[in-house]
Design a protein around this motif. Sequence first.
Motif, PDB file in Angstrom:
ATOM      1  N   ASN A 138       0.861  -1.237   0.061  1.00 11.12           N
ATOM      2  CA  ASN A 138      -0.020   0.039  -0.086  1.00 11.12           C
ATOM      3  C   ASN A 138       0.880   1.262  -0.194  1.00 11.12           C
ATOM      4  OD1 ASN A 138      -2.440  -1.199   0.124  1.00 11.12           O
ATOM      5  ND2 ASN A 138      -2.835  -0.676   2.185  1.00 11.12           N
ATOM      6  N   ASP A 139       2.171   1.129   0.432  1.00 12.35           N
ATOM      7  CA  ASP A 139       2.862   2.149   0.606  1.00 12.35           C
ATOM      8  C   ASP A 139       3.583   2.887  -0.727  1.00 12.35           C
ATOM      9  OD1 ASP A 139       4.701   0.176   0.328  1.00 12.35           O
ATOM     10  OD2 ASP A 139       5.684   0.800   2.268  1.00 12.35           O
ATOM     11  N   ARG A 140       3.174   2.179  -1.908  1.00  8.94           N
ATOM     12  CA  ARG A 140       3.689   2.448  -3.045  1.00  8.94           C
ATOM     13  C   ARG A 140       5.178   2.331  -3.312  1.00  8.94           C
ATOM     14  NH1 ARG A 140       1.255   8.424  -4.113  1.00  8.94           N
ATOM     15  NH2 ARG A 140      -1.068   7.767  -4.227  1.00  8.94           N
ATOM     16  N   VAL A 141       5.706   1.290  -2.342  1.00 11.61           N
ATOM     17  CA  VAL A 141       7.083   1.155  -2.540  1.00 11.61           C
ATOM     18  C   VAL A 141       7.139  -0.503  -2.809  1.00 11.61           C
ATOM     19  CG1 VAL A 141       9.303   0.574  -1.201  1.00 11.61           C
ATOM     20  CG2 VAL A 141       8.047   2.828  -0.799  1.00 11.61           C
ATOM     21  N   VAL A 142       8.167  -1.056  -3.516  1.00 18.27           N
ATOM     22  CA  VAL A 142       8.529  -2.088  -4.027  1.00 18.27           C
ATOM     23  C   VAL A 142       9.654  -2.621  -3.342  1.00 18.27           C
ATOM     24  CG1 VAL A 142       8.955  -3.866  -5.639  1.00 18.27           C
ATOM     25  CG2 VAL A 142       7.191  -1.981  -6.262  1.00 18.27           C
ATOM     26  N   PRO A 200      18.658 -19.110   0.798  1.00 15.17           N
ATOM     27  CA  PRO A 200      18.029 -20.034   2.127  1.00 15.17           C
ATOM     28  C   PRO A 200      17.426 -19.241   3.124  1.00 15.17           C
ATOM     29  CG  PRO A 200      20.279 -20.796   1.582  1.00 15.17           C
ATOM     30  CD  PRO A 200      19.916 -19.370   0.417  1.00 15.17           C
ATOM     31  N   GLN A 201      18.045 -18.117   3.471  1.00 18.51           N
ATOM     32  CA  GLN A 201      17.405 -16.980   4.199  1.00 18.51           C
ATOM     33  C   GLN A 201      17.149 -15.738   3.573  1.00 18.51           C
ATOM     34  OE1 GLN A 201      20.283 -16.872   7.658  1.00 18.51           O
ATOM     35  NE2 GLN A 201      19.217 -18.603   8.632  1.00 18.51           N
ATOM     36  N   PRO A 202      15.816 -15.571   3.181  1.00 21.43           N
ATOM     37  CA  PRO A 202      15.619 -14.395   2.494  1.00 21.43           C
ATOM     38  C   PRO A 202      15.798 -13.031   3.347  1.00 21.43           C
ATOM     39  CG  PRO A 202      13.681 -16.203   2.195  1.00 21.43           C
ATOM     40  CD  PRO A 202      14.662 -16.275   3.176  1.00 21.43           C
ATOM     41  N   ARG A 203      16.324 -12.239   2.482  1.00 24.56           N
ATOM     42  CA  ARG A 203      16.560 -10.829   3.424  1.00 24.56           C
ATOM     43  C   ARG A 203      16.161  -9.511   2.346  1.00 24.56           C
ATOM     44  NH1 ARG A 203      21.042  -9.295   1.261  1.00 24.56           N
ATOM     45  NH2 ARG A 203      22.676 -10.826   0.339  1.00 24.56           N
ATOM     46  N   LEU A 204      15.684  -8.641   2.932  1.00 22.34           N
ATOM     47  CA  LEU A 204      15.545  -7.401   1.990  1.00 22.34           C
ATOM     48  C   LEU A 204      16.796  -6.756   1.492  1.00 22.34           C
ATOM     49  CD1 LEU A 204      13.366  -5.098   1.216  1.00 22.34           C
ATOM     50  CD2 LEU A 204      14.462  -3.839   3.227  1.00 22.34           C
ATOM     51  N   SER A 205      16.975  -6.756  -0.108  1.00 24.02           N
ATOM     52  CA  SER A 205      17.842  -6.275  -0.937  1.00 24.02           C
ATOM     53  C   SER A 205      17.847  -4.871  -1.130  1.00 24.02           C
ATOM     54  CB  SER A 205      17.939  -7.054  -1.996  1.00 24.02           C
ATOM     55  OG  SER A 205      19.016  -6.439  -3.152  1.00 24.02           O
ATOM     56  N   LYS A 206      16.971  -4.132  -1.594  1.00 28.66           N
ATOM     57  CA  LYS A 206      16.650  -2.932  -1.816  1.00 28.66           C
ATOM     58  C   LYS A 206      15.086  -2.542  -1.926  1.00 28.66           C
ATOM     59  CE  LYS A 206      17.298  -4.171  -6.609  1.00 28.66           C
ATOM     60  NZ  LYS A 206      18.354  -3.848  -7.779  1.00 28.66           N
ATOM     61  N   THR A 207      14.946  -1.147  -1.782  1.00 24.38           N
ATOM     62  CA  THR A 207      13.277  -0.697  -2.277  1.00 24.38           C
ATOM     63  C   THR A 207      13.536  -0.033  -3.267  1.00 24.38           C
ATOM     64  OG1 THR A 207      13.657   0.991  -0.702  1.00 24.38           O
ATOM     65  CG2 THR A 207      12.735  -1.042   0.218  1.00 24.38           C
ATOM     66  N   LEU A 208      12.529  -0.044  -4.149  1.00 26.19           N
ATOM     67  CA  LEU A 208      12.154   0.970  -5.272  1.00 26.19           C
ATOM     68  C   LEU A 208      10.749   1.900  -5.087  1.00 26.19           C
ATOM     69  CD1 LEU A 208      12.872  -1.564  -8.216  1.00 26.19           C
ATOM     70  CD2 LEU A 208      14.591   0.052  -6.970  1.00 26.19           C
ATOM     71  N   GLY A 209      10.937   3.097  -5.541  1.00 24.40           N
ATOM     72  CA  GLY A 209       9.710   3.922  -5.246  1.00 24.40           C
ATOM     73  C   GLY A 209       9.771   4.773  -4.218  1.00 24.40           C
ATOM     74  N   THR A 210       9.062   5.731  -4.153  1.00 26.25           N
ATOM     75  CA  THR A 210       8.996   6.846  -2.998  1.00 26.25           C
ATOM     76  C   THR A 210       7.706   6.383  -2.233  1.00 26.25           C
ATOM     77  OG1 THR A 210       9.828   8.252  -4.275  1.00 26.25           O
ATOM     78  CG2 THR A 210       8.726   9.287  -2.405  1.00 26.25           C
ATOM     79  N   PRO A 211       7.879   6.426  -0.782  1.00 28.64           N
ATOM     80  CA  PRO A 211       6.649   5.918  -0.182  1.00 28.64           C
ATOM     81  C   PRO A 211       5.642   6.875  -0.027  1.00 28.64           C
ATOM     82  CG  PRO A 211       8.644   5.935   1.449  1.00 28.64           C
ATOM     83  CD  PRO A 211       9.177   6.423   0.092  1.00 28.64           C
ATOM     84  N   ALA A 212       4.515   6.712  -0.121  1.00 33.23           N
ATOM     85  CA  ALA A 212       3.175   7.405  -0.093  1.00 33.23           C
ATOM     86  C   ALA A 212       3.155   8.444   1.155  1.00 33.23           C
ATOM     87  CB  ALA A 212       1.895   6.787  -0.273  1.00 33.23           C
ATOM     88  N   LYS A 213       2.975   9.697   0.763  1.00 32.89           N
ATOM     89  CA  LYS A 213       2.996  10.709   1.947  1.00 32.89           C
ATOM     90  C   LYS A 213       1.581  10.756   2.423  1.00 32.89           C
ATOM     91  CE  LYS A 213       7.022  12.680   0.807  1.00 32.89           C
ATOM     92  NZ  LYS A 213       7.790  13.721  -0.041  1.00 32.89           N
ATOM     93  N   ASP A 214       0.539  10.258   1.830  1.00 33.72           N
ATOM     94  CA  ASP A 214      -1.017  10.325   2.214  1.00 33.72           C
ATOM     95  C   ASP A 214      -1.406   9.105   2.878  1.00 33.72           C
ATOM     96  OD1 ASP A 214      -0.700   8.924  -0.146  1.00 33.72           O
ATOM     97  OD2 ASP A 214      -2.122   9.801  -1.266  1.00 33.72           O
ATOM     98  N   ARG A 215      -2.781   9.120   3.037  1.00 35.07           N
ATOM     99  CA  ARG A 215      -3.169   7.881   3.730  1.00 35.07           C
ATOM    100  C   ARG A 215      -3.014   6.492   2.834  1.00 35.07           C
ATOM    101  NH1 ARG A 215      -6.759   7.233   7.623  1.00 35.07           N
ATOM    102  NH2 ARG A 215      -7.849   5.784   6.132  1.00 35.07           N
ATOM    103  N   TYR A 216      -1.874   5.868   2.701  1.00 36.56           N
ATOM    104  CA  TYR A 216      -1.692   4.846   2.179  1.00 36.56           C
ATOM    105  C   TYR A 216      -2.540   3.603   2.241  1.00 36.56           C
ATOM    106  CZ  TYR A 216       1.133   2.741   6.044  1.00 36.56           C
ATOM    107  OH  TYR A 216       1.248   2.384   7.452  1.00 36.56           O
ATOM    108  N   GLU A 217      -3.281   3.563   3.406  1.00 36.94           N
ATOM    109  CA  GLU A 217      -4.059   2.268   3.788  1.00 36.94           C
ATOM    110  C   GLU A 217      -5.173   2.262   2.519  1.00 36.94           C
ATOM    111  OE1 GLU A 217      -4.026   5.190   5.980  1.00 36.94           O
ATOM    112  OE2 GLU A 217      -2.585   4.020   7.419  1.00 36.94           O
ATOM    113  N   GLU A 218      -5.538   3.307   1.670  1.00 36.03           N
ATOM    114  CA  GLU A 218      -6.413   3.537   1.020  1.00 36.03           C
ATOM    115  C   GLU A 218      -5.883   3.063  -0.719  1.00 36.03           C
ATOM    116  OE1 GLU A 218      -9.066   6.491   1.282  1.00 36.03           O
ATOM    117  OE2 GLU A 218      -9.381   5.982   3.455  1.00 36.03           O
ATOM    118  N   ILE A 219      -4.687   3.067  -0.772  1.00 32.17           N
ATOM    119  CA  ILE A 219      -3.901   2.869  -2.036  1.00 32.17           C
ATOM    120  C   ILE A 219      -3.879   1.347  -2.290  1.00 32.17           C
ATOM    121  CG2 ILE A 219      -1.757   3.264  -3.184  1.00 32.17           C
ATOM    122  CD1 ILE A 219      -1.364   5.783  -1.445  1.00 32.17           C
TER     123      ILE A 219
END
Length: 186
Positions: free
Chosen positions: A120-124, A131-150
């Motif tokens: 919902n936050d517009r970030v991928v 074997p142990q999945p981990r966050l590599s990176k993020t793409l996009g800019t987080p939503a600054k509005d009420r992301y719950e409805e996106i």
Amino acid sequence: VARGELHGAPLAGHDRQVSSLAYAPDGKVLVSGSEDGTVIFWDLATHAPLGPTVKAHRSPVWTLACDPDGKTVVSGGDAELVFWDLATRKQLGPPITSQKDRIWALAFSPDGQFLASAGNDRVVAIWNTGPQPRLSKTLGTPAKDRYEEIMPGGVTFSPNGALLAMSAAENSVTLWNFKSNRPIPP
């Protein structure tokens, strides 16, 4: 089937609406996720579950994806990912906290080394799928509005893995150069 007719009886087993589906690459197994937070692994030769219904998330299962080699399936719920062994139908480790809220879409890279999750936050979020999945990176800019409805419509890799497409604001799609982590200008 060519005329849009049902082929056999529906696959029934969830207590609430089915909210996500994913085929194994060999086409022999279908995985269904439900608003009741459960996952069912279906044998498509017999149209029967391959075991008991599995509680996957405290929230609905919003999305599912199978990796290209057919060994792993991932379910996405509210702010968490769960990795499953497709052959044993067992959870691979504890749930992984992901986006701040709902995860609407998942996609594996063609080589299976990365998983993209869109929330919902517009970030991928891009995950290494070892074997142990981990966050590599993020793409996009987080939503600054009420992301719950996106509600992002999706995320997908190009067949060669060089590009990542993600739904974006203003009813559009953003293409990313996956290697450089930069959006491709229109």
